[in-house]
Design a protein around this motif. Structure first.
Motif, PDB file in Angstrom:
ATOM      1  N   ALA A 157       0.829  -1.215   0.000  1.00 21.53           N
ATOM      2  CA  ALA A 157       0.000   0.000   0.000  1.00 21.53           C
ATOM      3  C   ALA A 157       0.860   1.261   0.000  1.00 21.53           C
ATOM      4  N   GLU A 158       1.998   1.203   0.675  1.00 17.96           N
ATOM      5  CA  GLU A 158       2.869   2.375   0.772  1.00 17.96           C
ATOM      6  C   GLU A 158       3.736   2.550  -0.474  1.00 17.96           C
ATOM      7  N   ILE A 159       4.317   1.448  -0.944  1.00 18.51           N
ATOM      8  CA  ILE A 159       5.292   1.522  -2.042  1.00 18.51           C
ATOM      9  C   ILE A 159       4.616   1.576  -3.402  1.00 18.51           C
ATOM     10  N   ARG A 160       3.495   0.878  -3.548  1.00 17.11           N
ATOM     11  CA  ARG A 160       2.794   0.763  -4.834  1.00 17.11           C
ATOM     12  C   ARG A 160       3.722   0.204  -5.917  1.00 17.11           C
ATOM     13  N   PRO A 161       4.287  -0.980  -5.689  1.00 18.75           N
ATOM     14  CA  PRO A 161       5.242  -1.534  -6.656  1.00 18.75           C
ATOM     15  C   PRO A 161       4.547  -1.942  -7.958  1.00 18.75           C
ATOM     16  N   ASP A 162       5.288  -1.884  -9.039  1.00 20.36           N
ATOM     17  CA  ASP A 162       4.750  -2.288 -10.341  1.00 20.36           C
ATOM     18  C   ASP A 162       4.764  -3.804 -10.498  1.00 20.36           C
ATOM     19  N   VAL A 163       5.697  -4.464  -9.797  1.00 20.30           N
ATOM     20  CA  VAL A 163       5.809  -5.924  -9.837  1.00 20.30           C
ATOM     21  C   VAL A 163       5.978  -6.425  -8.409  1.00 20.30           C
ATOM     22  N   VAL A 164       5.174  -7.415  -8.022  1.00 19.62           N
ATOM     23  CA  VAL A 164       5.377  -8.129  -6.766  1.00 19.62           C
ATOM     24  C   VAL A 164       5.802  -9.543  -7.121  1.00 19.62           C
ATOM     25  N   LEU A 165       6.926  -9.968  -6.564  1.00 21.87           N
ATOM     26  CA  LEU A 165       7.518 -11.258  -6.920  1.00 21.87           C
ATOM     27  C   LEU A 165       7.643 -12.116  -5.665  1.00 21.87           C
ATOM     28  N   VAL A 166       7.010 -13.280  -5.685  1.00 21.89           N
ATOM     29  CA  VAL A 166       7.011 -14.180  -4.530  1.00 21.89           C
ATOM     30  C   VAL A 166       7.438 -15.567  -4.980  1.00 21.89           C
ATOM     31  N   ALA A 167       8.480 -16.094  -4.347  1.00 20.54           N
ATOM     32  CA  ALA A 167       8.889 -17.471  -4.615  1.00 20.54           C
ATOM     33  C   ALA A 167       8.223 -18.389  -3.600  1.00 20.54           C
ATOM     34  N   SER A 168       7.527 -19.411  -4.087  1.00 16.81           N
ATOM     35  CA  SER A 168       6.853 -20.363  -3.207  1.00 16.81           C
ATOM     36  C   SER A 168       6.808 -21.733  -3.879  1.00 16.81           C
ATOM     37  N   PRO A 169       7.574 -22.712  -3.379  1.00 15.93           N
ATOM     38  CA  PRO A 169       8.511 -22.659  -2.268  1.00 15.93           C
ATOM     39  C   PRO A 169       9.651 -21.668  -2.530  1.00 15.93           C
ATOM     40  N   ASN A 170      10.081 -21.038  -1.449  1.00 13.98           N
ATOM     41  CA  ASN A 170      11.063 -19.968  -1.555  1.00 13.98           C
ATOM     42  C   ASN A 170      12.488 -20.525  -1.608  1.00 13.98           C
ATOM     43  N   ASN A 171      13.313 -19.866  -2.389  1.00 13.91           N
ATOM     44  CA  ASN A 171      14.739 -20.163  -2.438  1.00 13.91           C
ATOM     45  C   ASN A 171      15.459 -18.966  -1.828  1.00 13.91           C
ATOM     46  N   PRO A 172      16.279 -19.130  -0.797  1.00 16.71           N
ATOM     47  CA  PRO A 172      16.962 -20.359  -0.367  1.00 16.71           C
ATOM     48  C   PRO A 172      16.338 -21.058   0.845  1.00 16.71           C
ATOM     49  N   THR A 173      15.173 -20.639   1.311  1.00 16.25           N
ATOM     50  CA  THR A 173      14.663 -21.165   2.574  1.00 16.25           C
ATOM     51  C   THR A 173      13.841 -22.436   2.427  1.00 16.25           C
ATOM     52  N   GLY A 174      13.249 -22.671   1.248  1.00 19.45           N
ATOM     53  CA  GLY A 174      12.411 -23.842   1.038  1.00 19.45           C
ATOM     54  C   GLY A 174      11.001 -23.704   1.556  1.00 19.45           C
ATOM     55  N   THR A 175      10.698 -22.612   2.240  1.00 21.06           N
ATOM     56  CA  THR A 175       9.375 -22.426   2.835  1.00 21.06           C
ATOM     57  C   THR A 175       8.355 -22.012   1.782  1.00 21.06           C
ATOM     58  N   ARG A 176       7.101 -22.436   1.978  1.00 21.37           N
ATOM     59  CA  ARG A 176       6.063 -22.117   1.012  1.00 21.37           C
ATOM     60  C   ARG A 176       5.090 -21.103   1.600  1.00 21.37           C
ATOM     61  N   ALA A 177       4.399 -20.404   0.730  1.00 20.78           N
ATOM     62  CA  ALA A 177       3.313 -19.514   1.141  1.00 20.78           C
ATOM     63  C   ALA A 177       1.987 -20.236   0.933  1.00 20.78           C
ATOM     64  N   VAL A 192       1.498  -6.057 -11.470  1.00 22.35           N
ATOM     65  CA  VAL A 192       1.451  -7.493 -11.725  1.00 22.35           C
ATOM     66  C   VAL A 192       2.062  -8.247 -10.548  1.00 22.35           C
ATOM     67  N   VAL A 193       1.644  -9.495 -10.398  1.00 16.01           N
ATOM     68  CA  VAL A 193       2.178 -10.385  -9.369  1.00 16.01           C
ATOM     69  C   VAL A 193       2.704 -11.634 -10.062  1.00 16.01           C
ATOM     70  N   VAL A 194       3.917 -12.035  -9.698  1.00 16.27           N
ATOM     71  CA  VAL A 194       4.502 -13.267 -10.226  1.00 16.27           C
ATOM     72  C   VAL A 194       4.792 -14.194  -9.062  1.00 16.27           C
ATOM     73  N   ILE A 195       4.203 -15.386  -9.098  1.00 19.17           N
ATOM     74  CA  ILE A 195       4.493 -16.422  -8.110  1.00 19.17           C
ATOM     75  C   ILE A 195       5.459 -17.402  -8.760  1.00 19.17           C
ATOM     76  N   ASP A 196       6.650 -17.471  -8.214  1.00 14.42           N
ATOM     77  CA  ASP A 196       7.705 -18.326  -8.756  1.00 14.42           C
ATOM     78  C   ASP A 196       7.603 -19.699  -8.094  1.00 14.42           C
ATOM     79  N   GLU A 197       7.098 -20.676  -8.846  1.00 13.86           N
ATOM     80  CA  GLU A 197       6.912 -22.035  -8.338  1.00 13.86           C
ATOM     81  C   GLU A 197       7.945 -22.995  -8.929  1.00 13.86           C
ATOM     82  N   ALA A 198       9.197 -22.566  -8.944  1.00 14.11           N
ATOM     83  CA  ALA A 198      10.244 -23.391  -9.539  1.00 14.11           C
ATOM     84  C   ALA A 198      10.338 -24.771  -8.890  1.00 14.11           C
ATOM     85  N   TYR A 199       9.981 -24.866  -7.611  1.00 14.68           N
ATOM     86  CA  TYR A 199      10.122 -26.126  -6.875  1.00 14.68           C
ATOM     87  C   TYR A 199       8.770 -26.737  -6.531  1.00 14.68           C
TER      88      TYR A 199
END
Length: 371
Positions: A157-177, A192-199
């Motif tokens: 809400a404060e930053i108003r980013p143009d891209v939100v990028l979330v890795a799930s499971p996350n690298n390097p932690t392995g934790t998922r959202a 836009v929102v990108v969910i990175d599901e590489a794993y």
């Protein structure tokens, strides 16, 4: 006179933000046990290798022609693999998820725009931003590496980013959202929102994919890779699922003929053998869970992982531990928050070699917080 002139890098008119930077590169060392870059340790079968060879031979017959520019047949195969009612128009493919992310930031980031993620996360993300002149912003995760959704929503809400990028499971932690957390981010994000599901294939059974959210959010994309679960790291094939208009935006910024005919051909072979290629995922998932439990019995912290690696620590001098493991022929990754190390899940024999080496190292390894 032969060869070229031999200037130093500092003699060249490099972009100012690149001065002092080093090329990305995890160590590539010739040691018996390689557990540092989250590769699938099981190579393709003889049958798959034979089919790949035939596909390369067929592709070579028309190598004088440019490849199919938009990789339609490959994208159709990828859509069928993902399911969820996706079609060819919903899928984009490129040379690894690295290029997919570069396309995303090339289309939706850029000068005067920003991208936001939740740290710690993948070390390449800020480099994609740098290379596309996108402002890179991070918000911290909780101490257990889960998403702090309240903080994330306030920051969006404060930053108003143009891209939100979330890795799930996350690298390097392995934790998922969790899916409801990702949905909250999609509701809040102005861009836009990108969910990175590489794993994603390594996640625990019952884990829901962000692919389920695509019908509801036209500005959402879900990225995947064939490098991990498909044991296809050398094939360099990443892909993304989104609304057709989102895919069209990426087509604007991609280089012409960016996917070679050989890449397209061998990736289609891998997809045709998907059940076989993915057979070892269950084995690796079981090995991961066993290795995570073992690390915890040593008194170390181990992040709960839904990937094919485990982040563990905490050490007062992680580099010393990394080096002592390397001295014993085991290469892992010195990455993530200070004091932590990351080990990829290997074959049972490789995992045993890691356990044996770490058992030898631990008595002399000072733990973070020890007096």
């Amino acid at each position: 006179m032969s060869g070229t002139a031999d200037p130093k890098l500092t003699d060249l008119p490099l972009r100012p933000e690149l001065k002092g930077e080093e090329p990305y590169g995890a160590p590539q060392l010739d040691v018996p046990v390689l557990l540092n870059v989250n590769e699938n340790p099981y190579p393709p079968s003889a049958a798959v290798i034979a089919d790949i060879g035939r596909a390369i031979t067929d592709a070579a017959a028309s190598m004088n022609r440019y490849p199919e520019r938009d990789a339609m047949a490959l994208r159709d195969d990828l859509a069928r693999y993902l399911g969820h009612g996706l079609t060819t128009a919903n899928v984009w493919a490129a040379n690894g998820s690295n290029e997919v992310m570069t396309h995303v930031l090339g289309a939706f980031g850029g000068p005067g725009r920003s991208a936001l993620t939740f740290a710690p996360s993948y070390s390449m993300y800020p480099e994609y931003a740098r290379n596309t002149h996108t402002e890179w912003l991070t918000v911290p995760r909780r101490p257990d590496f889960s998403l702090d959704v309240d903080l994330a929503l306030r920051s969006i809400a404060e930053i108003r980013p143009d891209v939100v990028l979330v890795a799930s499971p996350n690298n390097p932690t392995g934790t998922r959202a969790e899916l409801d957390q990702l949905e909250a981010l999609c509701d809040a994000a102005p861009g836009v929102v990108v969910i990175d599901e590489a794993y994603a294939e390594f996640a625990r059974p019952g884990t829901r994919s962000a692919l389920e959210l695509l019908p509801k959010y036209p500005r959402l994309a879900v990225s995947r890779t064939m490098s991990k679960a498909f044991a296809f790291a050398g094939g360099r094939l990443g892909y993304l699922a989104a609304a057709p208009a989102f895919v069209d935006a990426l087509r604007i910024v991609r280089l012409p003929y960016h996917l070679s005919a050989v890449t397209q051909a061998v990736a289609r072979v891998a997809l045709a053998h998907a059940p076989e290629m993915l057979r070892q995922v269950d084995v690796l998932r079981g090995e991961r869970d066993e290795l995570e439990r073992w690390l915890q019995t040593t008194g170390l912290d181990a992040a709960e992982s839904d990937a094919n690696f485990i982040l563990f620590g905490r050490f007062a001098d992680r580099h010393q531990v990394w080096q002592q493991l390397l001295d014993r022929g085991v290469l892992i990754r010195e990455t993530g928050p200070q004091g932590w190390l990351r080990v990829s899940v290997g074959t049972p024999a490789e995992n045993a070699a890691f356990r044996d080496a770490l058992t030898e190292v631990l008595p002399t390894a000072e733990r973070a917080g020890d007096e």
